[in-house]
Design a protein around this motif. Structure first.
Motif, PDB file in Angstrom:
ATOM      1  N   ASP A  53     -15.530   2.188   7.701  1.00 31.17           N
ATOM      2  CA  ASP A  53     -16.132   1.473   6.578  1.00 31.17           C
ATOM      3  C   ASP A  53     -15.107   0.975   5.568  1.00 31.17           C
ATOM      4  O   ASP A  53     -15.453   0.625   4.445  1.00 31.17           O
ATOM      5  CB  ASP A  53     -17.171   2.362   5.884  1.00 31.17           C
ATOM      6  CG  ASP A  53     -18.364   2.642   6.791  1.00 31.17           C
ATOM      7  OD1 ASP A  53     -18.747   1.736   7.553  1.00 31.17           O
ATOM      8  OD2 ASP A  53     -18.907   3.762   6.734  1.00 31.17           O
ATOM      9  N   VAL A  54     -13.829   0.956   5.955  1.00 29.03           N
ATOM     10  CA  VAL A  54     -12.762   0.422   5.108  1.00 29.03           C
ATOM     11  C   VAL A  54     -12.494  -1.012   5.546  1.00 29.03           C
ATOM     12  O   VAL A  54     -12.400  -1.302   6.738  1.00 29.03           O
ATOM     13  CB  VAL A  54     -11.477   1.262   5.227  1.00 29.03           C
ATOM     14  CG1 VAL A  54     -10.348   0.628   4.435  1.00 29.03           C
ATOM     15  CG2 VAL A  54     -11.720   2.676   4.748  1.00 29.03           C
ATOM     16  N   ASP A  55     -12.379  -1.900   4.581  1.00 35.65           N
ATOM     17  CA  ASP A  55     -12.135  -3.304   4.871  1.00 35.65           C
ATOM     18  C   ASP A  55     -10.990  -3.782   3.983  1.00 35.65           C
ATOM     19  O   ASP A  55     -11.083  -3.707   2.753  1.00 35.65           O
ATOM     20  CB  ASP A  55     -13.408  -4.106   4.593  1.00 35.65           C
ATOM     21  CG  ASP A  55     -13.286  -5.571   4.967  1.00 35.65           C
ATOM     22  OD1 ASP A  55     -12.588  -5.878   5.949  1.00 35.65           O
ATOM     23  OD2 ASP A  55     -13.885  -6.410   4.273  1.00 35.65           O
ATOM     24  N   VAL A  56      -9.919  -4.247   4.601  1.00 35.97           N
ATOM     25  CA  VAL A  56      -8.774  -4.794   3.873  1.00 35.97           C
ATOM     26  C   VAL A  56      -8.618  -6.236   4.309  1.00 35.97           C
ATOM     27  O   VAL A  56      -8.481  -6.515   5.502  1.00 35.97           O
ATOM     28  CB  VAL A  56      -7.472  -4.007   4.170  1.00 35.97           C
ATOM     29  CG1 VAL A  56      -6.296  -4.620   3.430  1.00 35.97           C
ATOM     30  CG2 VAL A  56      -7.637  -2.538   3.817  1.00 35.97           C
ATOM     31  N   THR A  57      -8.686  -7.154   3.340  1.00 33.18           N
ATOM     32  CA  THR A  57      -8.545  -8.571   3.677  1.00 33.18           C
ATOM     33  C   THR A  57      -7.439  -9.193   2.844  1.00 33.18           C
ATOM     34  O   THR A  57      -7.165  -8.762   1.724  1.00 33.18           O
ATOM     35  CB  THR A  57      -9.862  -9.353   3.433  1.00 33.18           C
ATOM     36  OG1 THR A  57     -10.246  -9.212   2.072  1.00 33.18           O
ATOM     37  CG2 THR A  57     -10.971  -8.860   4.340  1.00 33.18           C
ATOM     38  N   LEU A  58      -6.826 -10.193   3.420  1.00 32.92           N
ATOM     39  CA  LEU A  58      -5.777 -10.942   2.746  1.00 32.92           C
ATOM     40  C   LEU A  58      -6.074 -12.419   2.941  1.00 32.92           C
ATOM     41  O   LEU A  58      -6.095 -12.917   4.066  1.00 32.92           O
ATOM     42  CB  LEU A  58      -4.408 -10.593   3.330  1.00 32.92           C
ATOM     43  CG  LEU A  58      -3.216 -11.339   2.743  1.00 32.92           C
ATOM     44  CD1 LEU A  58      -3.056 -11.009   1.258  1.00 32.92           C
ATOM     45  CD2 LEU A  58      -1.951 -10.971   3.495  1.00 32.92           C
ATOM     46  N   THR A  64      -7.658  -7.770  -0.918  1.00 35.33           N
ATOM     47  CA  THR A  64      -8.892  -7.117  -1.340  1.00 35.33           C
ATOM     48  C   THR A  64      -9.093  -5.837  -0.541  1.00 35.33           C
ATOM     49  O   THR A  64      -9.048  -5.855   0.685  1.00 35.33           O
ATOM     50  CB  THR A  64     -10.107  -8.050  -1.135  1.00 35.33           C
ATOM     51  OG1 THR A  64      -9.867  -9.277  -1.825  1.00 35.33           O
ATOM     52  CG2 THR A  64     -11.385  -7.412  -1.656  1.00 35.33           C
ATOM     53  N   LEU A  65      -9.308  -4.731  -1.262  1.00 32.08           N
ATOM     54  CA  LEU A  65      -9.578  -3.432  -0.657  1.00 32.08           C
ATOM     55  C   LEU A  65     -11.040  -3.102  -0.907  1.00 32.08           C
ATOM     56  O   LEU A  65     -11.502  -3.149  -2.049  1.00 32.08           O
ATOM     57  CB  LEU A  65      -8.703  -2.343  -1.289  1.00 32.08           C
ATOM     58  CG  LEU A  65      -7.232  -2.661  -1.518  1.00 32.08           C
ATOM     59  CD1 LEU A  65      -6.546  -1.482  -2.194  1.00 32.08           C
ATOM     60  CD2 LEU A  65      -6.554  -3.007  -0.216  1.00 32.08           C
ATOM     61  N   ARG A  66     -11.771  -2.773   0.162  1.00 31.43           N
ATOM     62  CA  ARG A  66     -13.184  -2.403   0.033  1.00 31.43           C
ATOM     63  C   ARG A  66     -13.447  -1.149   0.848  1.00 31.43           C
ATOM     64  O   ARG A  66     -12.907  -0.981   1.939  1.00 31.43           O
ATOM     65  CB  ARG A  66     -14.102  -3.506   0.558  1.00 31.43           C
ATOM     66  CG  ARG A  66     -14.073  -4.786  -0.222  1.00 31.43           C
ATOM     67  CD  ARG A  66     -15.003  -5.813   0.424  1.00 31.43           C
ATOM     68  NE  ARG A  66     -14.825  -7.123  -0.157  1.00 31.43           N
ATOM     69  CZ  ARG A  66     -15.533  -7.594  -1.172  1.00 31.43           C
ATOM     70  NH1 ARG A  66     -16.464  -6.850  -1.709  1.00 31.43           N
ATOM     71  NH2 ARG A  66     -15.305  -8.793  -1.645  1.00 31.43           N
ATOM     72  N   GLY A  67     -14.298  -0.312   0.325  1.00 32.04           N
ATOM     73  CA  GLY A  67     -14.736   0.872   1.055  1.00 32.04           C
ATOM     74  C   GLY A  67     -16.220   1.061   0.840  1.00 32.04           C
ATOM     75  O   GLY A  67     -16.711   1.033  -0.293  1.00 32.04           O
TER      76      GLY A  67
END
Length: 133
Positions: A53-58, A64-67
């Motif tokens: 459920d961790v999402d790291v986007t560039l 952007t860091l999302r959990g």
């Protein structure tokens, strides 16, 4: 190398993988930022988040860091009282041109997201030799 762009504390959470909006509390994860040699390390605390459920986007220079936190209730029990606030995590940084975006590494372990942001070779300091005239 990494500078915080915005923080949010809202109830509307949008996921970057196309999921519909969902109502959830959003928290700003606490981060520590370290630098060693030619690498910056960001460590973000996201307790209660599963690795999937961790999402790291560039996108461009926006990191952007999302959990996403899934509420937990033991099977067969009903909740009588709750002091722990469940919510998702989001933190946004803008990266400088110094970061080699193709070589960013991310690891998630025990509720902590660790990102390594290496400096690109073009921006690393260079030693210039001086000859005596």
């Amino acid at each position: 190398m990494a500078q915080e762009l915005t923080t949010q504390d809202t109830r509307d959470v949008t996921t970057s993988n196309g999921d519909a909006n969902r109502r959830a509390m959003a928290f700003t994860p606490a981060v520590d930022i370290f630098e060693r040699d030619e690498t910056t390390v960001i460590m973000a605390d996201m307790p209660g988040v599963a690795p999937d459920d961790v999402d790291v986007t560039l996108e461009r220079q926006i990191l952007t860091l999302r959990g996403k936190v899934k509420p937990y209730a033991p099977e067969g029990y009903r909740l009588l009282s709750s002091e722990y606030r469940v919510g998702d995590y989001i933190r946004v940084f803008t990266l400088s041109d110094e970061v080699d975006q193709a070589k960013i590494k991310a690891e998630f372990k025990n509720g902590v997201l660790r990102l390594e942001l290496p400096r690109s070779p073009e921006t690393q300091p260079k030693k210039i030799s001086v000859k005596a005239a």
